[in-house]
Design an enzyme around this catalytic site. Structure first.
Site, PDB file in Angstrom:
ATOM      1  CB  THR A 180      -0.978  -0.229   1.283  1.00  0.00           C
ATOM      2  OG1 THR A 180      -1.990  -0.990   1.023  1.00  0.00           O
ATOM      3  CG2 THR A 180      -1.395   1.493   1.637  1.00  0.00           C
ATOM      4  CG  ASP A 211      -5.964   0.885   7.017  1.00  0.00           C
ATOM      5  OD1 ASP A 211      -5.942   0.132   6.376  1.00  0.00           O
ATOM      6  OD2 ASP A 211      -4.909   1.911   7.025  1.00  0.00           O
TER       7      ASP A 211
HETATM    8  N1  ASP Z   1      -3.887  -1.041   4.997  1.00  0.00           N
HETATM    9  C1  ASP Z   1      -4.322  -1.744   3.850  1.00  0.00           C
HETATM   10  C2  ASP Z   1      -5.479  -2.307   3.937  1.00  0.00           C
HETATM   11  O1  ASP Z   1      -5.936  -2.763   5.090  1.00  0.00           O
HETATM   12  C3  ASP Z   1      -3.092  -2.956   3.697  1.00  0.00           C
HETATM   13  C4  ASP Z   1      -1.843  -2.501   3.638  1.00  0.00           C
HETATM   14  O2  ASP Z   1      -1.383  -1.371   4.014  1.00  0.00           O
HETATM   15  O3  ASP Z   1      -0.924  -3.159   2.956  1.00  0.00           O
HETATM   16  O4  ASP Z   1      -6.354  -2.320   3.172  1.00  0.00           O
END
Ligand code: ASP
Length: 311
Positions: A180, A211
């Protein structure tokens, strides 16, 4: 004020052999955002530019290269926020735009709402003249982003243990996080801004929102407190309002580094062995970062200094 930008390419564990690619992508994105600040652009312009670079890079779980959900489709989440008026815009579960971060910005600046989801988000993007693209274009050629058919079966929609923690599982494994992308910046006027973009967790159930697009969870920016961009297990990060909590800690007098470490300890203590990472800037332009995964490639440029990059 001396401008500053911090960019990250996601917190994760399983990409030892890909760190060089992440470093190259984060470096390029950081320079793109910094160039905007150097030309006198706003912090919001800078974080959008940085995140767009990583959305266009198939190595990251955002835009082109997004992880696939359990139906082998792309559903992307993104947000932007600016710290002067607490302007905020987000999209969730959007499927056919190349740069969800720019649609999130349009939501903030050109609509009377804050979040658009799914088909409504795409309809809004179209109404703003954003070109839509076939979903196939967003799926990375790289096999790391493709789920094997046997991995596409969820054990349960969402198992809830006695502690009330929700863990989406794929083939018995917790959904994979990582890659991400996020950026935070402060411009010469002192404006703080954040942009976050993701394809979410690998093998997530269709319709799942993490999130990343949620204010105070995936990101937050308030000129009085600071700016934060988060990554990690979305289901856990939301429970502690990860980004807003970190900003509040800075507001209470902690340095960005202390706040980053403290919010990570809170995440671990209150949500079990959850994984996460965060980058922070306070209103004085100081920077902090922390993560509990094996990598979180992140880079920073601040007024007149060389870029530093860490993983
Ligand atoms: N926070 C992101 C989610 O849960 C995933 C990530 O940060 O890799 O969609």
């Amino acid at each position: 004020m001396e401008p500053v930008i911090v960019v990250h390419g996601g917190a994760g564990n399983d990409f030892d052999e890909r760190v060089a690619e992440f470093r190259a992508g984060v470096e390029q994105a950081t320079h793109a955002g910094w160039d905007v600040l150097l030309r006198g652009g706003s912090a919001l312009d800078a974080v959008e530019a940085a995140v767009r670079v990583m959305e266009d890079d198939p190595n990251f779980d955002a835009g082109h290269g997004s992880f696939l959900n359990a139906n082998n489709e792309v559903e992307m989440d993104a947000m932007v926020m600016e710290g002067a008026r607490l302007g905020y815009g987000a999209v969730a579960g959007i499927q056919r735009v190349s740069n969800p971060v720019s649609t999130a910005r349009l939501v903030m600046e050109r609509s009377r709402h804050s979040i658009f989801v799914g088909a409504g988000a795409e309809q809004f993007a179209r109404s703003m003249g954003v070109p839509v693209c076939p979903m196939e274009e967003l799926v990375a050629g790289s096999s790391i982003h493709l789920l094997r058919p046997e991995d596409r079966i969820f054990d349960s929609a969402c198992s809830s243990d006695s502690a009330g923690s929700n863990t989406a599982t794929v083939g018995g494994q917790a959904s994979q996080t990582g890659d991400t992308v996020g950026a935070i910046a402060m411009d010469a006027s002192g404006l703080l801004a954040v942009a976050v973009s993701t394809g979410g967790t690998a093998g997530k159930m269709p319709g799942r929102v993490g999130d990343s697009p949620i204010i105070g969870c995936g990101g937050y920016a308030d000129n009085e407190l600071g700016a934060a961009a988060a990554t990690g297990s979305g289901e856990a990060l939301m429970k502690v309002m990860f980004s807003k909590t970190a900003c509040d800690l800075m507001g209470s007098g902690m340095s960005p580094q202390q706040a980053a470490e403290q919010v990570l300890r809170l995440l671990e203590r209150r949500t079990g062995p959850s994984q996460g990472g965060i980058v922070l800037i306070n209103p004085a332009g100081e920077v902090g970062s922390a993560f509990n995964t094996s990598h979180m490639v992140h880079a920073c440029i601040s007024g007149g200094k060389e870029m530093w990059i860490r993983d």
